[in-house]
Write an enzyme that holds these catalytic residues in place. Structure first.
Site, PDB file in Angstrom:
ATOM      1  CB  SER A 189       2.042  -1.006   4.541  1.00 17.88           C
ATOM      2  OG  SER A 189       0.924  -1.455   5.073  1.00 17.88           O
ATOM      3  CD  GLU A 316      -0.715  -3.803  -2.193  1.00 15.64           C
ATOM      4  OE1 GLU A 316      -0.242  -4.429  -0.988  1.00 15.64           O
ATOM      5  OE2 GLU A 316      -0.725  -2.686  -2.810  1.00 15.64           O
ATOM      6  CG  HIS A 412       1.212  -5.594   1.791  1.00 17.73           C
ATOM      7  ND1 HIS A 412       0.761  -4.214   1.318  1.00 17.73           N
ATOM      8  CD2 HIS A 412       1.641  -5.343   3.279  1.00 17.73           C
ATOM      9  CE1 HIS A 412       0.701  -3.380   2.273  1.00 17.73           C
ATOM     10  NE2 HIS A 412       1.372  -3.964   3.083  1.00 17.73           N
TER      11      HIS A 412
END
Length: 504
Positions: A189, A316, A412
């Site tokens: 990320s 995600e 995610h």
């Protein structure tokens, strides 16, 4: 206790509970506390110490308001935040590959103490694993105007902290059995985009040799947007947007002011792109420390000497929706407003509707948003790095069934416990949909092995991309093979759309 000598003094660690062949050391300072005279400045060397420093516990986390499961929280007064942790199966005289991990968290929260980042399993594969804390939020990424007659405060102080940690690794890791000439830098990320930034920053040149980027986020800031953010945060803190005003505000004051600014965006549907998920900090591209954003710099050949391994997940943004950090978009008019706010062409929305005709408006929004910020951007980094003369490998995490056959999201962060081999830790079960089954553990074994092989040899088990595209490694529980294909169908709508490179 096991003792190791660093340039600043002797440190002592303990055998890992999960693997007695691995020694763990936590909370080793790699730079001085970045407050008082060092506040808003580049990191300074840590002070040496006498005797043996017992490194049993993680160091304090950076100023933030987040409270993450299984992780320590920040307390005002915690200052010695620039520390790192080491898991090593070796000792002085060994030359093991090194993997350095940069945590994510929108550049505003998170720490190296999160349970999913335990390095024991990876160290068991013959790596020396290093994780680190760095300045977050305004302390690490806020733009600070220069004081009269003083040197300007650098932008991207969080990135400079990461460079300081890499320098510490170069100077000290041999004592822990690591090879300073075989360092892989990895992150997820905002940590992944940090890795990409460091690949093109002069200050990090030569400090690492391979890179891993999971779900890199399209969130660099322009100097103009960084200055606007400073004005907003200063106003919320009740201080002038000057060096004097900002340095007079305590770290807690700026954390609280940041929360108020983000909350205003969250509550105001007319506030533009930041309304949907108001992450207001990011690396400042176009600054002295980072002249170009990574996507542009890669395409021009920067960082081509560093092999790159990229991964993203298939769903995600469903995590951000599940934890309530992004706006709900349930009506067609809201989806069209979202597209306008981000400059997403209508053809992209039409493409997603064709690919997913049964999807609700909200699911279409989550798919587009997740690919815009993470999936497509990550693929774009791999492509740009390849075009610039580098070697990039691409993978996609699609696990939607756990080891017991239940449906779960490939969202995610779900891939990280598999890559670290921490799927059995109860603190990560929310991320992966519950306790793992046998197929999950087998997937984790394949992913940790791929990371270890990449760090050791540069080859994770599948070929790099070419100018024509190339294979994409698919991570799933359904097979032990290495299923691969050309570009995934989700990328088709983005082909001719162009991407905004900087956050608004």
């Amino acid at each position: 206790m096991e003792e190791f000598r660093t340039k600043a003094g002797v440190v002592a660690g303990r055998r890992a509970d999960r693997d007695p062949g691995v020694v763990v050391l936590r909370g080793i300072p790699y730079a001085a506390p970045p407050f008082d005279a060092g506040r808003f400045r580049a990191p300074r060397p840590a002070a040496p110490w006498d005797g043996v420093r017992d490194c049993a516990g993680f160091g304090p986390v950076a100023p933030q308001s987040a409270e993450l499961p299984g992780s320590p929280t920040w307390s005002p007064g915690d200052e010695d935040i620039l520390s790192l942790n080491i898991w090593t199966p070796g000792g002085s005289g060994d030359t093991l590959p090194v993997l350095v991990w940069i945590h994510g968290g929108a550049y505003a929260f998170g720490s190296s103490a999160q349970p999913d980042f335990d390095g024991t399993v990876l160290a068991g594969h013959g790596l020396v694993v290093v994780t680190l804390n760095y300045r977050l939020g305004f302390e690490g990424f806020g733009h600070v105007p220069p004081a009269d007659g003083e040197e300007p405060c650098p932008d991207n102080r969080g990135l400079l902290d990461q460079i300081a940690a890499l320098r510490w690794v170069r100077e000290n890791i041999a004592s822990f059995g690591g090879d300073p000439g075989r360092v892989t830098l990895a992150g997820q990320s905002s940590g992944a985009t940090s890795v990409a930034c460091l690949m093109v920053m002069d200050g990090a040149r030569g400090l690492f040799h391979r890179a891993v980027a999971h779900s890199a986020v399209n969130a660099c800031a322009s100097p103009e947007s960084a200055a606007r953010t400073t004005a907003e945060v200063a106003a919320a803190a009740g201080v002038p947007a000057t060096y004097g005003g900002l340095v007079s505000a305590s770290p807690k004051t700026l954390v609280d002011a940041t929360d108020r600014v983000t909350d205003r965006y969250r509550r105001d549907p007319g506030s533009g792109a930041r309304h949907y998920d108001p992450a207001i900090y990011g690396p400042v591209a176009g600054s002295a420390t980072l002249p170009l954003d990574p996507l542009t710099a890669f395409a021009r050949g920067a960082g081509r000497e560093i092999d790159l391994l990229v991964c993203h997940t298939a769903e995600e943004y469903w995590l951000l929706d599940a934890v309530g950090s992004c706006a709900k978009v349930t009506e067609k008019r809201q989806l069209e407003a979202f597209a306008r706010d981000f400059g997403v062409p209508a053809a992209v929305l039409d493409g997603y509707r064709e690919l997913r005709p049964e999807a609700s408006v909200h699911d279409t929004y989550l798919a587009v948003y997740g690919d815009l910020l993470f999936g497509e951007y990550s693929c774009g980094l791999a492509e740009a790095h390849t075009r610039g003369g580098g070697r990039s490998r691409l993978s996609r995490f699609v696990r939607q069934r756990d080891g017991r056959g239940r449906p779960v999201r490939a969202w995610h962060c779900a891939d990280i416990p598999f890559a670290f081999g921490t799927v059995d830790d109860a603190h990560v079960h929310f991320l992966i949909g519950g306790p793992p089954g046998a197929a999950d553990r087998a997937l984790a074994s394949r992913m940790t092995r791929a990371w270890a092989e990449f760090a050791a040899t540069g080859d994770p088990g599948w070929p790099p991309l070419t100018a024509e595209g190339g294979p994409v490694r698919i991570w799933d529980t359904s097979t032990d093979d290495a299923p691969a294909g050309r570009w995934d169908a989700f990328r088709v709508p983005w082909r001719s759309s162009g991407l905004p490179l900087l956050m608004p």
